[in-house]
Design a protein around this motif. Structure first.
Motif, short mmCIF file in Angstrom:
data_model
loop_
_atom_site.label_atom_id
_atom_site.label_comp_id
_atom_site.label_asym_id
_atom_site.label_seq_id
_atom_site.Cartn_x
_atom_site.Cartn_y
_atom_site.Cartn_z
N ALA A 2 0.83 -1.21 0.00
CA ALA A 2 0.00 0.00 0.00
C ALA A 2 0.86 1.25 0.00
O ALA A 2 1.92 1.29 0.61
CB ALA A 2 -0.92 0.00 1.22
N THR A 9 -1.71 4.25 5.56
CA THR A 9 -1.68 3.64 4.24
C THR A 9 -2.98 3.89 3.50
O THR A 9 -4.02 4.15 4.09
CB THR A 9 -1.44 2.13 4.35
OG1 THR A 9 -2.54 1.54 5.01
CG2 THR A 9 -0.15 1.81 5.07
N GLN A 10 -2.93 3.78 2.20
CA GLN A 10 -4.11 3.96 1.37
C GLN A 10 -5.17 2.93 1.76
O GLN A 10 -6.35 3.26 1.81
CB GLN A 10 -3.72 3.81 -0.10
CG GLN A 10 -4.82 4.12 -1.07
CD GLN A 10 -4.33 4.05 -2.50
OE1 GLN A 10 -3.23 3.55 -2.76
NE2 GLN A 10 -5.11 4.54 -3.42
N ARG A 11 -4.75 1.74 2.06
CA ARG A 11 -5.69 0.70 2.46
C ARG A 11 -6.42 1.10 3.74
O ARG A 11 -7.61 0.87 3.86
CB ARG A 11 -4.93 -0.63 2.67
CG ARG A 11 -5.86 -1.77 3.04
CD ARG A 11 -5.12 -3.07 3.18
NE ARG A 11 -3.99 -2.94 4.08
CZ ARG A 11 -2.84 -3.58 3.94
NH1 ARG A 11 -2.65 -4.41 2.94
NH2 ARG A 11 -1.85 -3.41 4.80
N ASP A 12 -5.72 1.71 4.68
CA ASP A 12 -6.36 2.16 5.91
C ASP A 12 -7.43 3.21 5.63
O ASP A 12 -8.49 3.23 6.25
CB ASP A 12 -5.34 2.74 6.88
CG ASP A 12 -4.41 1.68 7.46
OD1 ASP A 12 -4.77 0.48 7.42
OD2 ASP A 12 -3.33 2.06 7.92
N PHE A 14 -9.24 3.49 2.87
CA PHE A 14 -10.39 2.79 2.30
C PHE A 14 -11.12 1.99 3.37
O PHE A 14 -12.35 1.90 3.35
CB PHE A 14 -9.96 1.89 1.15
CG PHE A 14 -9.55 2.65 -0.07
CD1 PHE A 14 -10.39 3.61 -0.64
CD2 PHE A 14 -8.32 2.42 -0.66
CE1 PHE A 14 -10.01 4.31 -1.76
CE2 PHE A 14 -7.93 3.12 -1.79
CZ PHE A 14 -8.78 4.07 -2.34
N THR A 15 -10.40 1.40 4.31
CA THR A 15 -11.03 0.64 5.39
C THR A 15 -11.89 1.55 6.25
O THR A 15 -13.02 1.22 6.59
CB THR A 15 -9.97 -0.07 6.24
OG1 THR A 15 -9.23 -0.96 5.41
CG2 THR A 15 -10.59 -0.84 7.38
N ARG A 16 -11.37 2.73 6.59
CA ARG A 16 -12.15 3.68 7.40
C ARG A 16 -13.38 4.14 6.66
O ARG A 16 -14.46 4.25 7.22
CB ARG A 16 -11.28 4.87 7.81
CG ARG A 16 -10.30 4.53 8.93
CD ARG A 16 -9.68 5.78 9.51
NE ARG A 16 -8.91 6.55 8.55
CZ ARG A 16 -7.62 6.37 8.28
NH1 ARG A 16 -6.95 5.42 8.91
NH2 ARG A 16 -7.00 7.11 7.39
N SER A 18 -14.99 2.49 4.34
CA SER A 18 -15.91 1.36 4.28
C SER A 18 -16.65 1.20 5.60
O SER A 18 -17.86 0.95 5.62
CB SER A 18 -15.14 0.08 3.95
OG SER A 18 -15.99 -1.03 3.96
N ARG A 19 -15.94 1.33 6.71
CA ARG A 19 -16.58 1.22 8.02
C ARG A 19 -17.60 2.34 8.24
O ARG A 19 -18.67 2.10 8.79
CB ARG A 19 -15.53 1.26 9.13
CG ARG A 19 -14.76 -0.02 9.25
CD ARG A 19 -13.80 0.03 10.40
NE ARG A 19 -12.94 -1.13 10.39
CZ ARG A 19 -11.70 -1.15 10.80
NH1 ARG A 19 -11.15 -0.06 11.29
NH2 ARG A 19 -10.98 -2.24 10.74
N GLN A 22 -20.67 1.41 6.32
CA GLN A 22 -21.39 0.34 7.01
C GLN A 22 -22.13 0.89 8.22
O GLN A 22 -23.26 0.50 8.49
CB GLN A 22 -20.43 -0.77 7.44
CG GLN A 22 -19.92 -1.58 6.28
CD GLN A 22 -18.84 -2.56 6.70
OE1 GLN A 22 -18.32 -2.50 7.80
NE2 GLN A 22 -18.47 -3.44 5.80
#
Length: 50
Positions: A2, A9-12, A14-16, A18-19, A22
């Motif tokens: 990432a 990180t970029q993944r983090d 996107f994870t935030r 997404s959460r 949700q």
């Protein structure tokens, strides 16, 4: 791997996101369920007094 950003990180990121999505969906679903329960309770209360 990432890509690093200022806040992690970029993944983090996107994870935030997404959460958060949700959580918004869960809150909306809970509100709809509560509204259905409120309407059902009001309907029962009206029908028992007639």
């Amino acid at each position: 791997m990432a890509r690093q950003t200022r806040n992690g990180t970029q993944r983090d990121v996107f994870t935030r996101a997404s959460r958060a999505h949700q959580n918004r969906h869960t809150i909306r679903a809970a509100k709809r369920q509560a509204n259905r329960q409120d309407r059902a309770a009001a309907s029962r209360a009206l029908h028992t007094h007639h």
